[in-house]
Design a protein around this motif. Structure first.
Motif, PDB file in Angstrom:
ATOM      1  N   PRO A  59     -15.272   4.456  -6.614  1.00  0.00           N
ATOM      2  CA  PRO A  59     -14.014   4.977  -6.072  1.00  0.00           C
ATOM      3  C   PRO A  59     -12.900   3.940  -5.989  1.00  0.00           C
ATOM      4  CG  PRO A  59     -15.637   4.711  -4.339  1.00  0.00           C
ATOM      5  CD  PRO A  59     -16.345   4.450  -5.621  1.00  0.00           C
ATOM      6  N   LEU A  60     -13.235   2.668  -6.173  1.00  0.00           N
ATOM      7  CA  LEU A  60     -12.214   1.627  -6.205  1.00  0.00           C
ATOM      8  C   LEU A  60     -11.872   1.353  -7.671  1.00  0.00           C
ATOM      9  CD1 LEU A  60     -10.486  -0.320  -4.559  1.00  0.00           C
ATOM     10  CD2 LEU A  60     -12.321  -2.008  -4.777  1.00  0.00           C
ATOM     11  N   VAL A  61     -10.660   1.704  -8.033  1.00  0.00           N
ATOM     12  CA  VAL A  61     -10.256   1.634  -9.432  1.00  0.00           C
ATOM     13  C   VAL A  61      -9.265   0.493  -9.611  1.00  0.00           C
ATOM     14  CG1 VAL A  61      -9.156   2.881 -11.308  1.00  0.00           C
ATOM     15  CG2 VAL A  61     -10.508   4.123  -9.625  1.00  0.00           C
ATOM     16  N   LYS A  62      -9.489  -0.303 -10.621  1.00  0.00           N
ATOM     17  CA  LYS A  62      -8.551  -1.389 -10.908  1.00  0.00           C
ATOM     18  C   LYS A  62      -7.704  -1.020 -12.128  1.00  0.00           C
ATOM     19  CE  LYS A  62     -11.332  -4.995  -8.811  1.00  0.00           C
ATOM     20  NZ  LYS A  62     -10.512  -4.932  -7.574  1.00  0.00           N
ATOM     21  N   GLY A  63      -6.408  -1.293 -12.010  1.00  0.00           N
ATOM     22  CA  GLY A  63      -5.516  -0.971 -13.106  1.00  0.00           C
ATOM     23  C   GLY A  63      -4.839  -2.215 -13.645  1.00  0.00           C
ATOM     24  N   ILE A  64      -3.723  -1.979 -14.324  1.00  0.00           N
ATOM     25  CA  ILE A  64      -2.999  -3.096 -14.912  1.00  0.00           C
ATOM     26  C   ILE A  64      -2.190  -3.836 -13.855  1.00  0.00           C
ATOM     27  CG2 ILE A  64      -2.881  -1.980 -17.168  1.00  0.00           C
ATOM     28  CD1 ILE A  64       0.031  -1.204 -16.503  1.00  0.00           C
ATOM     29  N   LYS A  65      -1.831  -5.056 -14.167  1.00  0.00           N
ATOM     30  CA  LYS A  65      -0.913  -5.865 -13.361  1.00  0.00           C
ATOM     31  C   LYS A  65      -1.392  -6.079 -11.924  1.00  0.00           C
ATOM     32  CE  LYS A  65       2.937  -4.485 -16.263  1.00  0.00           C
ATOM     33  NZ  LYS A  65       4.361  -4.135 -16.361  1.00  0.00           N
ATOM     34  N   GLY A  66      -2.681  -6.093 -11.715  1.00  0.00           N
ATOM     35  CA  GLY A  66      -3.234  -6.414 -10.400  1.00  0.00           C
ATOM     36  C   GLY A  66      -3.253  -5.269  -9.404  1.00  0.00           C
ATOM     37  N   PHE A  67      -2.910  -4.066  -9.856  1.00  0.00           N
ATOM     38  CA  PHE A  67      -2.948  -2.904  -8.971  1.00  0.00           C
ATOM     39  C   PHE A  67      -4.370  -2.346  -8.870  1.00  0.00           C
ATOM     40  CE2 PHE A  67       1.407  -1.979  -7.846  1.00  0.00           C
ATOM     41  CZ  PHE A  67       2.138  -2.670  -8.799  1.00  0.00           C
ATOM     42  N   GLU A  68      -4.651  -1.747  -7.739  1.00  0.00           N
ATOM     43  CA  GLU A  68      -5.900  -1.031  -7.558  1.00  0.00           C
ATOM     44  C   GLU A  68      -5.649   0.183  -6.671  1.00  0.00           C
ATOM     45  OE1 GLU A  68      -8.471  -3.971  -5.752  1.00  0.00           O
ATOM     46  OE2 GLU A  68      -7.940  -3.272  -3.744  1.00  0.00           O
ATOM     47  N   GLU A 106       0.859  -1.179   0.000  1.00  0.00           N
ATOM     48  CA  GLU A 106       0.000   0.000   0.000  1.00  0.00           C
ATOM     49  C   GLU A 106       0.895   1.228   0.000  1.00  0.00           C
ATOM     50  OE1 GLU A 106      -3.300   0.134   2.654  1.00  0.00           O
ATOM     51  OE2 GLU A 106      -3.932   2.114   1.953  1.00  0.00           O
ATOM     52  N   LEU A 107       0.740   2.044  -1.028  1.00  0.00           N
ATOM     53  CA  LEU A 107       1.484   3.297  -1.145  1.00  0.00           C
ATOM     54  C   LEU A 107       0.518   4.452  -0.955  1.00  0.00           C
ATOM     55  CD1 LEU A 107       3.778   2.589  -4.248  1.00  0.00           C
ATOM     56  CD2 LEU A 107       4.226   2.158  -1.819  1.00  0.00           C
ATOM     57  N   GLY A 108       0.885   5.358  -0.075  1.00  0.00           N
ATOM     58  CA  GLY A 108      -0.017   6.460   0.250  1.00  0.00           C
ATOM     59  C   GLY A 108       0.107   7.630  -0.712  1.00  0.00           C
ATOM     60  N   CYS A 109      -1.016   8.281  -0.971  1.00  0.00           N
ATOM     61  CA  CYS A 109      -1.047   9.506  -1.766  1.00  0.00           C
ATOM     62  C   CYS A 109      -2.134  10.402  -1.192  1.00  0.00           C
ATOM     63  CB  CYS A 109      -1.345   9.200  -3.223  1.00  0.00           C
ATOM     64  SG  CYS A 109      -1.560  10.700  -4.239  1.00  0.00           S
ATOM     65  N   ASN A 110      -1.778  11.601  -0.831  1.00  0.00           N
ATOM     66  CA  ASN A 110      -2.740  12.598  -0.364  1.00  0.00           C
ATOM     67  C   ASN A 110      -2.563  13.877  -1.174  1.00  0.00           C
ATOM     68  OD1 ASN A 110      -2.161  10.911   2.342  1.00  0.00           O
ATOM     69  ND2 ASN A 110      -4.227  11.759   2.367  1.00  0.00           N
ATOM     70  N   TYR A 111      -3.662  14.563  -1.372  1.00  0.00           N
ATOM     71  CA  TYR A 111      -3.604  15.802  -2.138  1.00  0.00           C
ATOM     72  C   TYR A 111      -4.364  16.870  -1.374  1.00  0.00           C
ATOM     73  CZ  TYR A 111      -8.298  14.413  -3.468  1.00  0.00           C
ATOM     74  OH  TYR A 111      -9.615  14.027  -3.427  1.00  0.00           O
ATOM     75  N   LEU A 163      -2.525   3.477  -3.402  1.00  0.00           N
ATOM     76  CA  LEU A 163      -2.318   2.381  -4.350  1.00  0.00           C
ATOM     77  C   LEU A 163      -2.107   1.091  -3.584  1.00  0.00           C
ATOM     78  CD1 LEU A 163      -1.768   1.667  -7.415  1.00  0.00           C
ATOM     79  CD2 LEU A 163       0.658   1.924  -6.844  1.00  0.00           C
ATOM     80  N   ARG A 164      -2.709   0.001  -4.059  1.00  0.00           N
ATOM     81  CA  ARG A 164      -2.592  -1.278  -3.362  1.00  0.00           C
ATOM     82  C   ARG A 164      -2.354  -2.402  -4.362  1.00  0.00           C
ATOM     83  NH1 ARG A 164      -7.505   0.434  -0.012  1.00  0.00           N
ATOM     84  NH2 ARG A 164      -8.738  -0.821  -1.447  1.00  0.00           N
ATOM     85  N   LYS A 165      -1.693  -3.432  -3.828  1.00  0.00           N
ATOM     86  CA  LYS A 165      -1.581  -4.698  -4.556  1.00  0.00           C
ATOM     87  C   LYS A 165      -1.461  -5.786  -3.515  1.00  0.00           C
ATOM     88  CE  LYS A 165       0.681  -7.112  -8.322  1.00  0.00           C
ATOM     89  NZ  LYS A 165       1.651  -7.074  -9.444  1.00  0.00           N
ATOM     90  N   PRO A 166      -2.290  -6.830  -3.607  1.00  0.00           N
ATOM     91  CA  PRO A 166      -2.315  -7.839  -2.545  1.00  0.00           C
ATOM     92  C   PRO A 166      -1.020  -8.652  -2.443  1.00  0.00           C
ATOM     93  CG  PRO A 166      -4.205  -8.063  -4.034  1.00  0.00           C
ATOM     94  CD  PRO A 166      -3.306  -7.050  -4.635  1.00  0.00           C
ATOM     95  N   SER A 167      -0.354  -8.874  -3.577  1.00  0.00           N
ATOM     96  CA  SER A 167       0.822  -9.740  -3.565  1.00  0.00           C
ATOM     97  C   SER A 167       1.801  -9.247  -4.630  1.00  0.00           C
ATOM     98  CB  SER A 167       0.395 -11.191  -3.854  1.00  0.00           C
ATOM     99  OG  SER A 167       1.528 -12.032  -3.928  1.00  0.00           O
ATOM    100  N   VAL A 168       2.894  -8.641  -4.190  1.00  0.00           N
ATOM    101  CA  VAL A 168       3.808  -8.049  -5.158  1.00  0.00           C
ATOM    102  C   VAL A 168       4.760  -9.090  -5.731  1.00  0.00           C
ATOM    103  CG1 VAL A 168       3.728  -5.733  -4.168  1.00  0.00           C
ATOM    104  CG2 VAL A 168       5.456  -7.371  -3.334  1.00  0.00           C
ATOM    105  N   GLN A 169       5.265  -8.756  -6.908  1.00  0.00           N
ATOM    106  CA  GLN A 169       6.245  -9.611  -7.572  1.00  0.00           C
ATOM    107  C   GLN A 169       7.537  -8.829  -7.770  1.00  0.00           C
ATOM    108  OE1 GLN A 169       3.681 -10.191 -11.046  1.00  0.00           O
ATOM    109  NE2 GLN A 169       3.510 -12.348 -10.487  1.00  0.00           N
TER     110      GLN A 169
END
Lengths: 114, 114
Positions: B55-64, B20-25, B76-82
């Motif tokens: 509000p839950l957006v899914k992107g490429i490579k399993g990111f959301e 989980e990577l944080g982003c605030n604006y 930004l989140r990803k359940p299992s990183v590679q």
């Protein structure tokens, strides 16, 4: 072309010299943007071109910076009398429409001022 | 000043760990939100974007990513990183909700270890 092409990929220049950076957008993309990324910082907007409209120069940091674009083709970013603080990666992006939703970035030009 | 903040500058994870990577604006009103990724030696690529709707957006490579308006966040989140997710990740905001300039965070360098 298939992507946004920037040249040179790397440029080392002496302080006080002028440099020109080139961006070749995706064919048919009407909008073209220049950003700068200094070490440890996010990308900073520099300038934006849309077709034949007057460019948005609001991000240019000083009058040493200028950019040109003829129609919907190549753009050049010129930095005059370079300073060490100009060292950065200069990124170009183009888009089909006048919106951030469709940006495609180039690989950038890494400028080092020594 | 209005800005985009990414609080994690460097993250090191083992493969299969969750991310989980944080982003605030700090912009009010309607915004468009983006995550871009830059793999080593490659150009910036769009990972995912939010401009309206779920509000839950899914992107490429399993990111959301989840847009939480009340918290001005777009993490930004990803359940299992590679290992191949090793890259620099940038959060970006279009503060006008339909404009042509992005404001970027400073980036998060992610290293995934085997």
């Amino acid at each position: 072309g298939a992507g946004v092409s920037q040249s040179p990929s790397n440029k080392v220049t002496e302080k006080g010299k002028d440099v020109e950076l080139r961006c070749d957008p995706i064919s048919g993309h009407t909008a073209l943007y220049w950003y700068r990324q200094r070490l440890g910082q996010g990308l900073e907007f520099l300038i934006y071109f849309q077709g034949n409209s007057a460019p948005d120069k609001s991000g240019l940091p000083s009058d040493r910076f200028s950019a040109e674009r003829t129609g919907e083709s190549v753009s050049t970013l010129t930095i005059q009398r370079t300073q060490q603080e100009d060292s950065a990666v200069y990124l170009c992006a183009s888009s089909l429409a006048d919106t951030v939703l469709w940006y495609t970035f180039g690989s950038g030009t890494r400028l080092t001022v020594v | 000043a209005q800005s985009v903040s990414q609080h994690n500058h460097h993250v090191i994870l083992s493969e299969a760990a969750s991310l989980e990577l944080g982003c605030n604006y700090s912009y009010g009103g309607t915004v468009n939100l983006f995550w871009y990724v830059q793999y080593p030696g490659q150009h910036l690529q769009l990972l995912l974007k939010y401009f309206s709707g779920d509000p839950l957006v899914k992107g490429i490579k399993g990111f959301e990513a989840e847009f939480i308006k009340s918290k001005f966040s777009f993490n930004l989140r990803k359940p299992s990183v590679q290992w191949s997710d090793t890259a620099e990740y940038f959060c970006a905001v279009d503060p006008t909700g339909g404009g042509n300039k992005l404001t970027f965070g400073t980036g998060t360098q992610l290293k995934v270890e085997l």
